[in-house]
Design an enzyme around this catalytic site. Structure first.
Site, PDB file in Angstrom:
ATOM      1  N   GLY A 156       0.802  -1.219   0.000  1.00  0.00           N
ATOM      2  CA  GLY A 156       0.000   0.000   0.000  1.00  0.00           C
ATOM      3  C   GLY A 156       0.829   1.260   0.000  1.00  0.00           C
ATOM      4  N   ASN A 157       2.038   1.201   0.588  1.00  0.00           N
ATOM      5  CA  ASN A 157       2.903   2.378   0.646  1.00  0.00           C
ATOM      6  C   ASN A 157       3.399   2.799  -0.735  1.00  0.00           C
ATOM      7  OD1 ASN A 157       4.539  -0.199   1.129  1.00  0.00           O
ATOM      8  ND2 ASN A 157       6.118   1.247   0.503  1.00  0.00           N
ATOM      9  N   LYS A 183       2.772 -11.144   4.853  1.00  0.00           N
ATOM     10  CA  LYS A 183       3.721 -11.381   3.765  1.00  0.00           C
ATOM     11  C   LYS A 183       4.457 -12.698   3.959  1.00  0.00           C
ATOM     12  CE  LYS A 183       4.338  -6.577   2.451  1.00  0.00           C
ATOM     13  NZ  LYS A 183       2.987  -6.255   2.931  1.00  0.00           N
ATOM     14  N   LYS A 217      -8.599  -6.764   9.120  1.00  0.00           N
ATOM     15  CA  LYS A 217      -7.961  -6.081   8.002  1.00  0.00           C
ATOM     16  C   LYS A 217      -8.104  -4.572   8.135  1.00  0.00           C
ATOM     17  CE  LYS A 217      -6.069  -5.759   3.867  1.00  0.00           C
ATOM     18  NZ  LYS A 217      -4.656  -6.055   3.659  1.00  0.00           N
ATOM     19  N   LYS A 237      -4.239  -8.709   0.079  1.00  0.00           N
ATOM     20  CA  LYS A 237      -3.691  -8.760  -1.278  1.00  0.00           C
ATOM     21  C   LYS A 237      -2.500  -9.691  -1.382  1.00  0.00           C
ATOM     22  CE  LYS A 237       0.247  -5.990  -1.514  1.00  0.00           C
ATOM     23  NZ  LYS A 237       0.532  -6.090  -0.096  1.00  0.00           N
TER      24      LYS A 237
END
Length: 309
Positions: free
Chosen positions: A9-10, A264, A122, A206
């Site tokens: 997202g960053n 991740k 989330k 994601k």
């Protein structure tokens, strides 16, 4: 090689930064440098998050007083189209005529009985002051959790089971082709007994969806781009070390924060175990160096001990 790169997202909206189209385009433009280097030599699939954008849409949606509110699956579709468009726009400008690009509106199937629906985790949207969070929880029934030192809205995040458009993505891939898909983890849908599907109130992680996609399209590598250089042990202490290489089974025994590195690591180990190929975790600007093994964290099959540097 066929490579899936999952943008954090960053890479699109940075913490504390206004979620404007101008800021998102600038950030994506910066991300296109490393992506262009990959696209010129490999088949590339780009996925991305949508937490800040879907949270902003939810706020705009809540301000609309006429009729019922739009559910999260429709907001996910809106954000997927917006971000996919911006990524394709900037990649087309960066690559010019050197590649063909296609953005695919992507649905992801989840189990409607997934326990995640009763345990929202989330993060979406911006951070709030404690007073704002209490007010929103009371007025709109939202659930909040601490993201660092400030509260942020949390929504259900069920496990992705299948990417609906996987055959379309696979058919598009070939030399010189870039596909943008599975944005925001995909638009979450559930299947009824009669086979029909409908959207569900959730946002899928994601990284988890990217791992499923990478496996289903037979990708040779999954790159999970983040704002840290790699997975570390003893993070933030004098004993802080980067994990250069580690076996998926070994990595799975280690604990990482659920709101940052944890998803991740889970996505990387899931892809490696099911595909037999390596996954990489590190900064987007280092993606070429990661694939060469000179930085980041490479997750490989088996129980190899961590190589620390």
């Amino acid at each position: 090689m066929r490579i899936v790169v999952a943008l954090g997202g960053n890479a699109i909206s940075r913490r504390g930064e206004e979620i404007s189209v101008e800021n998102q385009r600038r950030n994506i433009r910066e991300a296109c440098g490393p992506l262009t280097a990959i696209a010129e030599h490999h088949e590339l699939v780009v996925t991305h998050g949508n937490g800040p954008q879907v949270g902003l849409l939810a706020l705009q949606n809540a301000a609309y007083t006429e009729g019922s509110l739009y559910p999260l699956d429709t907001l996910g579709a809106e954000s997927q189209g917006l971000i996919g468009y911006l990524i394709e726009l900037e990649l087309r400008n960066a690559l010019l005529d050197r590649a063909h690009l296609t953005t695919v509106l992507t649905l992801v199937e989840v189990d409607p009985s997934d326990p995640a629906f009763s345990r929202p985790t989330k993060f979406v949207g911006p951070v709030y002051t404690p007073q704002q969070a209490r007010s929103l929880a009371r007025e709109r029934g939202w659930t909040f959790a601490m993201d660092g030192k400030l509260p942020r809205r949390v929504v259900p995040s069920p496990v992705p089971e299948r990417i609906i458009q996987v055959d379309a993505v696979r058919s598009l891939l070939g030399p010189g082709q870039v596909v943008v898909c599975t944005g925001g983890g995909g638009i979450p849908v559930a299947r009824a007994e009669d086979g029909t599907i409908s959207g569900v109130e959730a946002v899928v992680d994601k990284d988890a969806s990217s791992a499923v996609l990478a496996r289903e399209i037979d990708a040779d590598a999954l790159v999970l781009a983040t704002d840290t250089d790699a997975v570390h042990v003893d993070w933030g202490t004098p004993n802080d070390r980067r994990i250069a290489v580690i076996g998926a089974d070994t990595l799975d025994t280690m604990e990482f924060p659920a709101g940052s590195m944890g998803p991740k690591v889970e996505a990387a180990t899931a892809f490696v175990r099911r595909s037999g190929h390596a996954a990489y975790i590190g900064r987007l600007q280092d993606v070429s160096a990661m694939l060469e093994g000179t930085t980041g964290t490479r997750v490989v099959p088996g129980d190899a001990p961590a190589e620390l540097v």
